[in-house]
Scaffold this motif. Structure first.
Motif, PDB file in Angstrom:
ATOM      1  N   LEU A 179       0.806  -1.217   0.000  1.00  0.00           N
ATOM      2  CA  LEU A 179       0.000   0.000   0.000  1.00  0.00           C
ATOM      3  C   LEU A 179       0.846   1.278   0.000  1.00  0.00           C
ATOM      4  N   PRO A 180       1.854   1.401   0.867  1.00  0.00           N
ATOM      5  CA  PRO A 180       2.681   2.622   0.817  1.00  0.00           C
ATOM      6  C   PRO A 180       3.473   2.764  -0.489  1.00  0.00           C
ATOM      7  N   ARG A 181       3.738   1.657  -1.172  1.00  0.00           N
ATOM      8  CA  ARG A 181       4.388   1.754  -2.494  1.00  0.00           C
ATOM      9  C   ARG A 181       3.454   2.443  -3.484  1.00  0.00           C
ATOM     10  N   ILE A 182       2.162   2.179  -3.368  1.00  0.00           N
ATOM     11  CA  ILE A 182       1.204   2.896  -4.205  1.00  0.00           C
ATOM     12  C   ILE A 182       1.221   4.378  -3.835  1.00  0.00           C
ATOM     13  N   PHE A 183       1.350   4.675  -2.538  1.00  0.00           N
ATOM     14  CA  PHE A 183       1.427   6.068  -2.099  1.00  0.00           C
ATOM     15  C   PHE A 183       2.649   6.762  -2.720  1.00  0.00           C
TER      16      PHE A 183
ATOM     17  N   MET B 104      -6.626   1.561  -7.007  1.00  0.00           N
ATOM     18  CA  MET B 104      -5.829   0.422  -6.543  1.00  0.00           C
ATOM     19  C   MET B 104      -5.610   0.494  -5.036  1.00  0.00           C
ATOM     20  N   ALA B 105      -5.277   1.675  -4.548  1.00  0.00           N
ATOM     21  CA  ALA B 105      -5.000   1.854  -3.118  1.00  0.00           C
ATOM     22  C   ALA B 105      -6.259   1.592  -2.288  1.00  0.00           C
ATOM     23  N   ARG B 106      -7.387   2.112  -2.748  1.00  0.00           N
ATOM     24  CA  ARG B 106      -8.640   1.892  -2.000  1.00  0.00           C
ATOM     25  C   ARG B 106      -8.993   0.403  -1.933  1.00  0.00           C
ATOM     26  N   LYS B 107      -8.879  -0.273  -3.069  1.00  0.00           N
ATOM     27  CA  LYS B 107      -9.205  -1.708  -3.097  1.00  0.00           C
ATOM     28  C   LYS B 107      -8.243  -2.507  -2.229  1.00  0.00           C
ATOM     29  N   LEU B 108      -6.955  -2.152  -2.293  1.00  0.00           N
ATOM     30  CA  LEU B 108      -5.974  -2.872  -1.481  1.00  0.00           C
ATOM     31  C   LEU B 108      -6.203  -2.620   0.008  1.00  0.00           C
TER      32      LEU B 108
ATOM     33  N   ARG C 208      -9.060  -1.933   1.464  1.00  0.00           N
ATOM     34  CA  ARG C 208     -10.260  -2.687   1.841  1.00  0.00           C
ATOM     35  C   ARG C 208      -9.930  -4.172   2.007  1.00  0.00           C
ATOM     36  N   PHE C 209      -9.195  -4.739   1.047  1.00  0.00           N
ATOM     37  CA  PHE C 209      -8.835  -6.157   1.116  1.00  0.00           C
ATOM     38  C   PHE C 209      -7.912  -6.436   2.299  1.00  0.00           C
ATOM     39  N   THR C 210      -6.951  -5.547   2.527  1.00  0.00           N
ATOM     40  CA  THR C 210      -6.018  -5.714   3.642  1.00  0.00           C
ATOM     41  C   THR C 210      -6.752  -5.656   4.973  1.00  0.00           C
ATOM     42  N   THR C 211      -7.748  -4.793   5.063  1.00  0.00           N
ATOM     43  CA  THR C 211      -8.553  -4.712   6.287  1.00  0.00           C
ATOM     44  C   THR C 211      -9.318  -6.011   6.504  1.00  0.00           C
TER      45      THR C 211
ATOM     46  N   HIS D 281      -1.807   0.500  10.175  1.00  0.00           N
ATOM     47  CA  HIS D 281      -2.902   0.232   9.242  1.00  0.00           C
ATOM     48  C   HIS D 281      -3.851   1.438   9.212  1.00  0.00           C
ATOM     49  N   HIS D 282      -4.208   1.926  10.381  1.00  0.00           N
ATOM     50  CA  HIS D 282      -5.084   3.098  10.469  1.00  0.00           C
ATOM     51  C   HIS D 282      -4.419   4.321   9.825  1.00  0.00           C
ATOM     52  N   ALA D 283      -3.140   4.502  10.079  1.00  0.00           N
ATOM     53  CA  ALA D 283      -2.409   5.630   9.483  1.00  0.00           C
ATOM     54  C   ALA D 283      -2.453   5.549   7.956  1.00  0.00           C
ATOM     55  N   CYS D 284      -2.356   4.342   7.416  1.00  0.00           N
ATOM     56  CA  CYS D 284      -2.459   4.174   5.960  1.00  0.00           C
ATOM     57  C   CYS D 284      -3.822   4.646   5.459  1.00  0.00           C
ATOM     58  N   ALA D 285      -4.876   4.321   6.192  1.00  0.00           N
ATOM     59  CA  ALA D 285      -6.226   4.749   5.797  1.00  0.00           C
ATOM     60  C   ALA D 285      -6.335   6.270   5.832  1.00  0.00           C
ATOM     61  N   VAL D 286      -5.786   6.891   6.867  1.00  0.00           N
ATOM     62  CA  VAL D 286      -5.821   8.355   6.984  1.00  0.00           C
ATOM     63  C   VAL D 286      -5.032   8.997   5.845  1.00  0.00           C
ATOM     64  N   LEU D 287      -3.850   8.460   5.577  1.00  0.00           N
ATOM     65  CA  LEU D 287      -3.019   9.003   4.498  1.00  0.00           C
ATOM     66  C   LEU D 287      -3.695   8.841   3.142  1.00  0.00           C
ATOM     67  N   LEU D 288      -4.370   7.724   2.932  1.00  0.00           N
ATOM     68  CA  LEU D 288      -5.072   7.525   1.667  1.00  0.00           C
ATOM     69  C   LEU D 288      -6.168   8.573   1.488  1.00  0.00           C
ATOM     70  N   ARG D 289      -6.905   8.854   2.556  1.00  0.00           N
ATOM     71  CA  ARG D 289      -7.936   9.903   2.474  1.00  0.00           C
ATOM     72  C   ARG D 289      -7.309  11.250   2.114  1.00  0.00           C
ATOM     73  N   LYS D 290      -6.173  11.562   2.725  1.00  0.00           N
ATOM     74  CA  LYS D 290      -5.500  12.835   2.433  1.00  0.00           C
ATOM     75  C   LYS D 290      -4.956  12.857   1.000  1.00  0.00           C
ATOM     76  N   LEU D 291      -4.438  11.736   0.545  1.00  0.00           N
ATOM     77  CA  LEU D 291      -3.966  11.662  -0.837  1.00  0.00           C
ATOM     78  C   LEU D 291      -5.122  11.841  -1.815  1.00  0.00           C
ATOM     79  N   ALA D 292      -6.256  11.244  -1.497  1.00  0.00           N
ATOM     80  CA  ALA D 292      -7.419  11.317  -2.379  1.00  0.00           C
ATOM     81  C   ALA D 292      -7.971  12.733  -2.476  1.00  0.00           C
ATOM     82  N   ASP D 293      -7.984  13.448  -1.344  1.00  0.00           N
ATOM     83  CA  ASP D 293      -8.552  14.802  -1.395  1.00  0.00           C
ATOM     84  C   ASP D 293      -7.494  15.881  -1.648  1.00  0.00           C
TER      85      ASP D 293
END
Length: 142
Positions: A22-26, A46-50, A52-55, A97-109
């Motif tokens: 996931l962080p490689r996608i970041f 890709m990041a969102r799907k990964l 979700r699957f990782t969770t 794991h939670h930090a990855c979710a937060v970072l993904l939200r920030k990357l998305a917006d």
């Protein structure tokens, strides 16, 4: 008990595989050229799907670990200080794991100001956490 332990290991390994990638996608998201909307959207998908699957993989990994600990008594009683340390590592992994979710939200917006270099270092954290957890479980140093 061996079946529970085997499935716990499989789900933990799978969970970590997602946390490794996931962080490689970041990293790649932060390297997307301005104006490359299709590439950015594809990486975000890709990041969102990964994530979700990782969770979904984390849930049985944690449940099976609790089953081994509470149900079979692995790591309980005197002389099992390693288990306390391992549980601390598990909490750190959940936090990562939670930090990855937060970072993904920030990357998305578009509010994430971390560089691709920062994400390359961030990507090393789960490697260290897995190393510590495996050493604690196998070596049982205390």
């Amino acid at each position: 008990m061996l079946w529970v332990k085997a499935f716990h290991i499989v789900f933990v390994a799978s969970w970590f595989a997602g946390l490794f990638y996931l962080p490689r996608i970041f990293v790649n998201l932060q390297m997307v050229a301005p104006g490359s909307v299709a590439e950015r959207d594809r990486l975000l998908l890709m990041a969102r799907k990964l994530l979700r699957f990782t969770t979904l993989l984390a849930v049985p990994a944690l449940a099976l670990g609790v089953w081994l600990w509470m149900g079979y008594g692995i790591g309980r009683g005197p002389g099992n200080g390693w288990m306390h340390a391992k549980l601390a590592v598990v909490l750190l992994v959940i936090g990562y794991h939670h930090a990855c979710a937060v970072l993904l939200r920030k990357l998305a917006d578009g509010t994430c100001r971390k560089s691709h270099v920062w994400f390359r270092w961030f990507n090393e954290v789960p490697v260290l956490l897995l190393l510590v957890a495996v050493v604690l479980v196998v070596v049982k140093p205390f």
